[in-house]
Write a protein that holds these residues in place. Structure first.
Motif: not given
Length: 423
Positions: A35-40, A44-47, A49-58, A298-304
């Motif tokens: 998708s042309g997103l900067p890997l690292l 470290k960012g969106e991925f 954040v999603g992981v930490a948010s789920f763990i924090s909530s549940w 991560v899927a949420k920030i893609t053009p798709f």
């Protein structure tokens, strides 16, 4: 296209028995690259954040639910409830007895992983008396444990709680749809299985005793049980405190744990074991699901994603249909209902709420549709159930998948239809 390939890759990896946690990470890396997103930066960012948010909530909920299930198992309370229900129903209605016992235990907040081990020796006795093939034991347990207890109002099941965060609902969301849909789902699954039993009997197919089965039957003849009403008290306490007193689910489940220890203190030989086993199980569960949530972030920030949202919002007809399809498809791809719900919370829930969809019916449709996850042959619960019943995929999976699949299909369709009419 990168999003589609990434999700498809995750399906393949899970099918190849790569853990969902690792599959989610690999699929996210592929999505970033395609998708042309900067890997690292993205990992470290969106991925994260999603992981930490789920763990924090549940995390806490997964933890206390796992400890509660372990305590009920160690005390023998889960086994006692299952045996009492199955015995009362009798061999004549063996299928209904086993599935009903599994239903009660699941609705009471006990993990399917515990229920399978509690119910298998009970089902052996009942099925032997009724001369029903052992290959149908997983299907009978699944008809009760894998479907309606997760969709019925008031259930403390995780899949009935996760939608609350994004939709602002309660475990009692869409009560009429929940009750009717759950009844239909339970009844159709069991009716199908009863028809299979009758077909087997006409062909002369029945219960076959092996040396291993005989040993299991002997070992459980002397297993002590407790008064079933007493054994049911922790389940009742959780349901009442959660739905009548409206206490937070964490407090409700902790009350169930405390009640289990107080009532069965002398029956739990190693007092720390339920805490240790439950903690490990809870950690494993939340860590397994969280990378799939990171993938959705991560899927949420893609053009798709933007194009998909545009397509969904412009679909003709009721958006409840597309919501059900998205829920079912995501759960099948993740082979995890809770993982799919977490992704839906992050990806699609805001859009559907903005479209004017009633949050209660979105909640209820989700709980029905995500049960598609249990239809995959690589699903962890499915595999454990067959293994615990000493059966392989070839002998047990066809009827297990057909039984749960029939119930899931009828229940989900009815739920969507009622949602369109009533909401």
């Amino acid at each position: 296209m990168g999003v589609i390939i990434a999700f498809a890759l995750m399906v393949v990896l899970v099918w190849k028995k790569v853990p969902l946690a690792l599959s989610g990470v690999i699929a996210t890396v592929v999505m970033c690259l395609l998708s042309g997103l900067p890997l690292l930066d993205t990992m470290k960012g969106e991925f994260m954040v999603g992981v930490a948010s789920f763990i924090s909530s549940w995390f806490l909920l997964f933890l206390v639910c796992a400890i509660y299930a372990s305590a009920m198992d160690s005390s023998g309370a889960a086994y006692s409830i299952g045996k009492w229900v199955s015995t009362k129903v009798g061999a004549k209605f063996a299928i209904w007895g086993v599935s009903l016992a599994a239903f009660i235990l699941t609705y009471g907040g006990i993990s399917c992983f515990v229920i399978v081990f509690a119910m298998y020796p009970i089902a052996l006795v009942v099925f032997k008396e009724a001369n029903i093939s052992r290959r149908l034991i997983p299907a009978a347990i699944g008809a009760g444990a894998f479907l309606s207890p997760n969709t019925l109002i008031g259930s403390p099941a995780v899949c009935n709680l996760i939608p609350m965060e994004a939709l602002g609902t309660t475990p009692m969301a869409a009560p009429l749809v929940s009750v009717l849909g759950s009844i239909v789902m339970y009844v159709t699954a069991n009716i199908y299985l009863v028809c299979v039993v009758k077909r087997d009997q006409n062909k002369g197919v029945g219960f076959i005793v092996t040396e291993k089965v005989e040993k299991t039957l002997r070992e459980n003849e002397s297993r002590e049980t407790v008064n079933p009403l007493l054994a049911s008290l922790p389940l009742i306490i959780i349901i009442v405190t959660l739905n009548v007193f409206k206490w937070d689910v964490l407090i409700a489940v902790v009350c169930g744990i405390v009640a289990t220890y107080i009532l069965f203190w002398n029956r739990i030989e190693n007092k720390l074991q339920p805490l240790l086993l439950g903690t490990q199980s809870g950690i494993n569960s939340v860590m397994t699901v969280s990378p799939a949530v990171g993938l959705g972030s991560v899927a949420k920030i893609t053009p798709f994603f933007t194009s998909v949202i545009s397509m969904v919002t412009n679909l003709q007809g009721s958006p409840l249909v597309s919501w059900a399809l998205a829920s079912g498809l995501l759960s099948f791809m993740c082979s995890s209902g809770s993982g799919a719900e977490a992704i839906l919370n992050n990806l699609l829930a805001p859009t559907y709420l903005e479209m004017g969809c009633n949050p209660e019916i979105l909640h209820r449709i989700t709980t029905f549709a995500i049960l598609a996850a249990g239809n995959t042959p690589w699903n962890g619960t499915m595999c454990l159930t067959m293994s615990a019943c000493d059966l392989d995929h070839k002998s047990a999976y066809p009827q297990l998948i057909l039984t749960t699949g029939v119930g899931w299909l009828f229940g989900t369709v009815l739920c969507v239809v009622m949602g369109i009419i009533l909401y």
